[in-house]
Design an enzyme around this catalytic site. Structure first.
Site, PDB file in Angstrom:
ATOM      1  CB  SER A 148      25.199  31.343  28.255  1.00 48.56           C
ATOM      2  OG  SER A 148      25.184  30.125  28.977  1.00 48.56           O
ATOM      3  CE1 TYR A 161      22.283  33.568  31.957  1.00 49.24           C
ATOM      4  CE2 TYR A 161      22.609  31.271  31.347  1.00 49.24           C
ATOM      5  CZ  TYR A 161      23.122  32.535  31.554  1.00 49.24           C
ATOM      6  OH  TYR A 161      24.470  32.779  31.363  1.00 49.24           O
TER       7      TYR A 161
HETATM    8  P1  NDP Z   1      29.584  37.893  37.467  1.00 44.62           P
HETATM    9  O1  NDP Z   1      28.452  37.719  38.402  1.00 44.62           O
HETATM   10  O2  NDP Z   1      30.966  37.936  38.004  1.00 44.62           O
HETATM   11  O3  NDP Z   1      29.389  39.199  36.559  1.00 44.62           O
HETATM   12  C1  NDP Z   1      28.144  39.711  36.184  1.00 44.62           C
HETATM   13  C2  NDP Z   1      28.246  41.226  36.214  1.00 44.62           C
HETATM   14  O4  NDP Z   1      27.007  41.773  35.741  1.00 44.62           O
HETATM   15  C3  NDP Z   1      28.509  41.751  37.602  1.00 44.62           C
HETATM   16  O5  NDP Z   1      29.659  42.535  37.604  1.00 44.62           O
HETATM   17  C4  NDP Z   1      27.258  42.564  37.951  1.00 44.62           C
HETATM   18  O6  NDP Z   1      27.643  43.757  38.637  1.00 44.62           O
HETATM   19  C5  NDP Z   1      26.680  42.885  36.565  1.00 44.62           C
HETATM   20  N1  NDP Z   1      25.234  43.044  36.646  1.00 44.62           N
HETATM   21  C6  NDP Z   1      24.315  42.129  37.063  1.00 44.62           C
HETATM   22  N2  NDP Z   1      23.094  42.675  37.046  1.00 44.62           N
HETATM   23  C7  NDP Z   1      23.241  43.965  36.624  1.00 44.62           C
HETATM   24  C8  NDP Z   1      22.364  45.048  36.418  1.00 44.62           C
HETATM   25  N3  NDP Z   1      21.036  44.942  36.639  1.00 44.62           N
HETATM   26  N4  NDP Z   1      22.863  46.223  35.971  1.00 44.62           N
HETATM   27  C9  NDP Z   1      24.187  46.365  35.750  1.00 44.62           C
HETATM   28  N5  NDP Z   1      25.077  45.378  35.919  1.00 44.62           N
HETATM   29  C10 NDP Z   1      24.608  44.197  36.361  1.00 44.62           C
HETATM   30  O7  NDP Z   1      29.419  36.708  36.412  1.00 44.62           O
HETATM   31  P2  NDP Z   1      30.156  36.372  35.040  1.00 44.62           P
HETATM   32  O8  NDP Z   1      31.373  37.184  34.849  1.00 44.62           O
HETATM   33  O9  NDP Z   1      30.252  34.915  35.005  1.00 44.62           O
HETATM   34  O10 NDP Z   1      29.039  36.807  33.979  1.00 44.62           O
HETATM   35  C11 NDP Z   1      29.279  37.663  32.878  1.00 44.62           C
HETATM   36  C12 NDP Z   1      28.436  37.225  31.697  1.00 44.62           C
HETATM   37  O11 NDP Z   1      28.872  35.938  31.261  1.00 44.62           O
HETATM   38  C13 NDP Z   1      26.940  37.072  32.001  1.00 44.62           C
HETATM   39  O12 NDP Z   1      26.192  37.608  30.928  1.00 44.62           O
HETATM   40  C14 NDP Z   1      26.739  35.578  32.082  1.00 44.62           C
HETATM   41  O13 NDP Z   1      25.433  35.192  31.720  1.00 44.62           O
HETATM   42  C15 NDP Z   1      27.772  35.099  31.055  1.00 44.62           C
HETATM   43  N6  NDP Z   1      28.169  33.696  31.220  1.00 44.62           N
HETATM   44  C16 NDP Z   1      28.859  33.276  32.331  1.00 44.62           C
HETATM   45  C17 NDP Z   1      29.229  31.947  32.467  1.00 44.62           C
HETATM   46  C18 NDP Z   1      29.977  31.423  33.647  1.00 44.62           C
HETATM   47  O14 NDP Z   1      30.118  30.183  33.772  1.00 44.62           O
HETATM   48  N7  NDP Z   1      30.502  32.241  34.520  1.00 44.62           N
HETATM   49  C19 NDP Z   1      28.873  30.965  31.431  1.00 44.62           C
HETATM   50  C20 NDP Z   1      28.167  31.505  30.313  1.00 44.62           C
HETATM   51  C21 NDP Z   1      27.836  32.827  30.220  1.00 44.62           C
HETATM   52  P3  NDP Z   1      26.718  44.444  39.772  1.00 44.62           P
HETATM   53  O15 NDP Z   1      26.150  43.330  40.597  1.00 44.62           O
HETATM   54  O16 NDP Z   1      27.669  45.313  40.508  1.00 44.62           O
HETATM   55  O17 NDP Z   1      25.686  45.226  39.029  1.00 44.62           O
END
Ligand code: NDP
Length: 274
Positions: A148, A161
């Protein structure tokens, strides 16, 4: 319009692929001929994404769905075992699952939050990578970690984070040098603001999430916030044979947020009453 790649015959495991960046990445890999493993805690979300993967897969390859929590070591072992049992190998690991979280050092439950955020955004990546190495070695595969811009600049109220993503970037570099002898490449993708459910996952309302992303439209140098596909494009590039000489580094699809110091611009604009 997404970039075209050929991942025919490759097996790709993407964590957090039930939504957002992970879902777009899973569908793009499937469209490029890969066999895809989708995983996250919400089984219904995985089924939706698996259906999309099937629709676009040139040879009609069904994605493997594994409901699992990345912070649970038994779940991660089961995830890898099922992947190998089902597809016979692993070529690409995308460590994408994660979540942003607001917590201030002054908060009573700060340290408990810190431990949870580290477990999700850092420790899970280290553990899953550790148990996948033996399979990635066999395929001379590669690893992509989703970092990120919070690893590059300090987000207010998001110390754990930012720390987790920063440590993940160093993990990427260490793995790149240690695993290179096994012919495994490791790189990371560093997204800026990407419109996903990430704020909803923090408990923010849909209206406030919409407002947040819209507020950056004019501040971001490219004049728009990112879409999950913008990040998937970078992930597929780094995982592809076009990037064979790229190891231990990152691509930062952030629309110029860091270069243009978006947060400072925002602060200055507010202090000038704009
Ligand atoms: P989302 O919330 O759409 O996706 C995150 C995913 O992670 C979900 O599908 C969730 O599925 C899964 N997840 C969360 N906790 C767990 C867990 N304990 N076990 C298994 N799966 C888990 O957000 P993003 O697509 O934005 O995020 C994806 C990545 O990108 C992250 O690492 C985030 O930090 C990074 N990121 C995002 C940015 C943004 O602006 N969107 C910017 C910079 C980085 P479920 O809840 O079903 O488990």
């Amino acid at each position: 319009m997404s970039v075209k790649y050929d991942f025919t015959g490759r097996v790709v495991l993407i964590t957090g692929s039930g939504s957002g960046i992970g879902a777009a990445t899973a569908v793009h890999f499937a469209q490029s001929g890969a066999s895809v493993v989708v995983t996250g805690r919400r089984a219904d979300k995985l089924t939706e994404v698996a259906k999309e993967c099937l629709k676009v897969s040139p040879k009609g390859i069904k994605a493997l769905e594994v409901a699992a929590d990345v912070t649970n070591k038994d779940d991660m072992r089961r995830l890898v075992d099922q992947t190998i049992k089902h597809f016979g190998k692993l070529d690409i690991l995308v460590n994408n699952a994660g979540a942003i979280h607001n917590t201030k050092p002054i908060d009573k439950d700060f340290y408990e939050n810190y431990e949870k955020i580290m477990a999700l955004n850092l420790n899970s990546v280290v553990y899953l990578t550790h148990i996948c190495i033996e399979y990635l070695e066999k395929t001379k595969g590669n690893i992509i970690n989703i970092s990120s811009i919070g690893a590059k600049i300090a987000y207010l109220d998001m110390t754990p984070y930012c720390m987790a993503k920063c440590a993940m970037d160093m993990f990427t570099k260490c793995m790149a040098s240690e695993l290179a002898t096994k012919r495994i490449r490791t790189n990371s993708v560093v997204p800026g603001m990407v419109r996903t459910d990430c704020l909803l996952a923090m408990g923010v309302s849909q209206t406030d999430s919409d407002k947040h992303f819209e507020s950056y439209t004019n501040l971001l140098p490219v004049g728009r916030y990112g879409q999950p596909q913008d990040i998937a494009d970078s992930i597929l590039y780094l995982a592809s044979d076009h990037a064979q000489y790229i190891n231990g580094t990152f691509i930062m699809p952030d629309g110029g947020a860091v270069a243009g110091n978006v947060f400072l611009s925002d602060l200055l604009a507010k202090s000038f009453g704009e």
